[in-house]
Design an enzyme around this catalytic site. Structure first.
Site, PDB file in Angstrom:
ATOM      1  N   SER A 269      31.880   7.144  53.817  1.00  0.00           N
ATOM      2  CA  SER A 269      30.963   6.533  52.858  1.00  0.00           C
ATOM      3  C   SER A 269      30.085   7.606  52.241  1.00  0.00           C
ATOM      4  O   SER A 269      30.219   8.790  52.538  1.00  0.00           O
ATOM      5  CB  SER A 269      30.100   5.496  53.554  1.00  0.00           C
ATOM      6  N   LYS A 270      29.195   7.160  51.407  1.00  0.00           N
ATOM      7  CA  LYS A 270      28.248   8.035  50.706  1.00  0.00           C
ATOM      8  C   LYS A 270      27.515   8.983  51.661  1.00  0.00           C
ATOM      9  O   LYS A 270      27.189  10.099  51.304  1.00  0.00           O
ATOM     10  CB  LYS A 270      27.202   7.157  50.021  1.00  0.00           C
ATOM     11  N   ARG A 271      27.247   8.464  52.851  1.00  0.00           N
ATOM     12  CA  ARG A 271      26.518   9.237  53.845  1.00  0.00           C
ATOM     13  C   ARG A 271      27.191  10.592  54.103  1.00  0.00           C
ATOM     14  O   ARG A 271      26.555  11.547  54.496  1.00  0.00           O
ATOM     15  CB  ARG A 271      26.509   8.432  55.146  1.00  0.00           C
TER      16      ARG A 271
END
Ligand code: GLU
Length: 486
Positions: free
Chosen positions: A254-256
Site C-alpha cells: 500500500s501507500k505506506r
C-alpha cells in the site's frame, strides 16, 4: 481448453489511480495475448457509481500507454463488442437478469435495508450469515402486490441449495466451493445497475473471453461466476488467478510502502521498460533467475503454466537496481529528452550549455543514475558554477599535508594543457606523478574532491574535461585558498 485464438481482458474499475498490482494483471494478460497472437481487451467496469472517480480513467489509460500495453479493443480503440464501458451497457444486464428471473434461477427481493440490517443483527453470535432468502419463497400474490406498489427491489441469484461448484484454475488446480456456503448474491441493484458478478460474467461471455486472468483476491467470486455460466447455459472461460503481491516484510502493498500507483513511479523517474520488467517477474520467470528480460523475450517466453502459486514480493531495491540497468541501456537522445526538464527545473541549463556539452555530461551521468532525477546530482558539478562540498570528503582528502602543493602544481599544468581533453589531461597528470614520484591515489582522490565536491565521480579525466578548464581552475583556486591544510 478453447481451441480458438485467446481473447483476454483487463477489466479495471476506475475508482483510483492504476495500482502496480493492477498493472501486473494487465501486463500478464497483454503478454499472453501477444504470445499467442490473441486479442487484448480493455473493459471499464464502472457500474459502481458511488465509487466512480473521473480522474481514474485518464490515469488508467495514460499509465497503460506509458507501460506500452496497447489494447486491441476497448475505449478509443473501439471493436466489435463496443461499448467497452459497462455503464453504457446497463440495458443488456437488465435483460439477462430478467432472463434468469423468468427461468426461475433468480428472483426479485423487496427486503428493505432496515430489514436486512435487523436480520444481520439477529444473526450476530449465531452460525447463520447472509441473506435469509425470504423473498425466494414469496407467494405469488404477495409478489404481485409488491410489484404493483412500485416498491424498490434487487434481483438475487437463487444459489442451488446442495452440491458444490467446481472449477479448475490453471495456476492452482481444482477448486471446489460448497453451494450451501454461498449467499443468494445480488445481480441487479435497486438503482438498476448490475453488480460486478452479473456484468462481469455477461461481458466475458458476450466479448468471447477465453481466459480470465486476474488477482487471487477474486477467487471467492469465481464460484458465483461459474454458477451464473451454468444457469445461462454458457461455457465458462479458463480461469487463472495471479499470486498476491506482498509488501517488503509481508502484508498488503500500500501507500505506506512508498508509491503504489504506476503514475507515481513514472513521476519518480522510473523508466516504463524497467517497471514492466520488474512487474513481469512478480510471480513469473522466463527461465531460472534471469532478471533483465527484454520485452520481446517476455512475449516469446510467456506461459500461464510458468506463473507461481506463491505470493510475490515487491522489492524496491530490486526495482531501483533494474531501473539503473535500463537507464544504462537507454538511447542517449531519449535520456536527454527525459532529463532536460528536470535539469531545467534545477536551474542547470544555462544558455552556455550547448547540446554537445549536454550530450557529453549526460553520457557520464548515465553510468551512475538509478532514477531520472539523479541526473541533477550526477551532472551538477559539470553544469553549475558553484558546487556544494561534501564535509566528510573534504576532511578525508583535502585536509592533508602535501595536498595543497599537489593541487597548485596541477593548477599550473591544467592552465596550459592543450587540448583540455581526457587524453591530454591523463598525460599531463601522469607526467606529474612520474616527476614527483607519487602514487596515483594520493594525487587523484584530492583532485576529484576539489573539482566535484565529492569522493566519487566518473573517470577523473572525463570529469575534468566535462567540467571545463575555466571552472576546474576556479575550483582549484577556491580549494587551495579555503579548504586545504596550510
Ligand atoms: N472490475 C474488477 C477489478 O476491479 C475486475 C476483476 C476481474 O478481472 O474479474 O479488478
Amino acid at each position: 481448453m478453447p481451441s480458438t485464438t485467446p481473447r483476454v481482458r483487463f477489466a479495471p474499475s476506475p475508482t483510483g489511480m492504476l495500482h502496480v498490482g493492477g498493472a501486473r494483471t494487465a501486463l500478464f494478460n497483454w503478454l499472453f495475448a501477444r504470445h499467442t497472437g490473441g486479442t487484448f481487451i480493455l473493459r471499464i467496469e464502472d457500474t459502481d457509481r458511488a465509487r466512480f472517480n473521473p480522474d481514474a480513467l485518464a490515469d488508467l489509460t495514460e499509465s497503460l500507454r506509458w507501460l506500452g500495453l496497447d489494447w486491441d479493443e476497448g475505449p478509443e480503440a473501439g471493436g466489435p463488442h463496443a461499448p467497452y464501458f459497462q455503464s453504457e451497457r446497463t440495458e443488456l444486464y437488465r435483460r439477462y437478469a430478467q432472463q434468469l428471473v423468468d427461468q426461475g434461477h433468480a428472483y426479485k427481493c423487496f427486503c428493505t435495508s432496515e430489514r436486512l440490517e435487523q436480520m444481520r443483527k439477529a444473526q450476530e453470535g449465531t452460525s447463520q450469515s447472509g441473506y435469509d432468502k425470504r423473498c425466494r419463497t414469496l407467494d405469488a400474490g404477495e409478489r404481485a402486490r409488491l410489484e404493483a406498489s412500485g416498491a424498490p427491489f434487487v434481483i438475487r441469484f437463487a444459489v442451488p441449495p446442495d452440491g458444490a461448484t467446481v472449477f479448475t484454475d490453471l495456476i492452482r488446480g481444482g477448486i471446489s466451493y460448497p453451494n450451501a456456503q454461498q449467499d443468494d448474491f445480488v445481480l441487479l441493484k435497486s438503482d438498476g445497475f448490475p453488480t460486478y458478478h452479473l456484468a462481469n460474467v455477461v461481458d466475458d461471455h458476450l466479448m468471447e473471453i477465453t481466459h480470465v486472468m486476474r488477482g487471487e483476491e477474486w477467487i471467492p467470486s469465481t464460484p458465483k461466476h461459474v454458477l451464473l455460466y451454468e444457469r445461462f447455459g454458457w461455457a465458462p472461460p479458463v480461469f487463472a488467478h495471479l499470486p498476491v503481491i506482498l509488501a517488503p516484510g509481508g502484508g498488503k502493498l500500500s501507500k505506506r510502502h512508498g508509491a503504489a500507483a504506476v503514475s507515481e513511479y513514472r513521476a519518480m523517474g522510473y523508466l516504463p521498460e524497467a517497471l514492466v520488467n520488474f512487474l513481469a517477474l512478480l510471480g513469473w520467470a522466463v527461465s531460472g533467475d534471469e532478471e533483465i528480460v527484454p520485452r520481446e523475450r517476455m512475449i516469446a517466453g510467456f506461459e500461464i503454466e510458468r506463473i507461481n502459486k506463491t505470493s510475490a514480493q515487491f522489492n524496491r531495491d530490486k526495482l531501483d537496481w533494474m531501473n539503473g540497468q535500463y537507464i544504462r541501456q537507454c538511447d542517449p537522445a531519449r535520456l536527454i529528452a527525459l532529463c532536460r526538464p528536470l535539469l531545467e527545473q534545477a536551474g542547470l541549463l544555462g544558455p552556455e550549455v550547448t547540446d554537445e556539452r549536454l550530450r557529453f555530461v549526460m553520457k557520464l551521468a548515465q553510468e551512475r543514475m538509478q532514477a531520472l532525477p539523479d541526473c541533477i546530482e550526477q551532472s551538477r558539478c559539470f553544469l553549475a558554477d558553484d558546487i556544494p562540498y561534501d564535509d566528510a570528503a573534504v576532511q578525508k582528502f583535502l585536509r592533508k599535508e602535501g595536498v595543497r602543493e599537489n593541487l597548485e602544481a596541477l593548477r599550473r599544468r591544467f592552465a596550459a594543457v592543450e587540448p583540455f581533453e581526457p587524453k591530454a589531461l591523463e598525460e599531463c597528470v601522469t607526467a606529474y606523478l612520474e616527476e614527483s614520484g607519487q602514487p596515483l591515489k594520493k594525487v587523484v582522490h584530492p583532485l576529484r574532491v576539489a573539482v566535484t565536491g565529492r569522493a566519487a565521480s566518473p573517470g577523473i579525466y572525463e570529469t575534468l574535461c566535462g567540467i571545463g578548464r575555466e571552472r576546474v581552475l576556479r575550483r582549484l583556486d577556491h580549494v587551495i585558498t579555503r579548504e586545504c591544510a596550510a
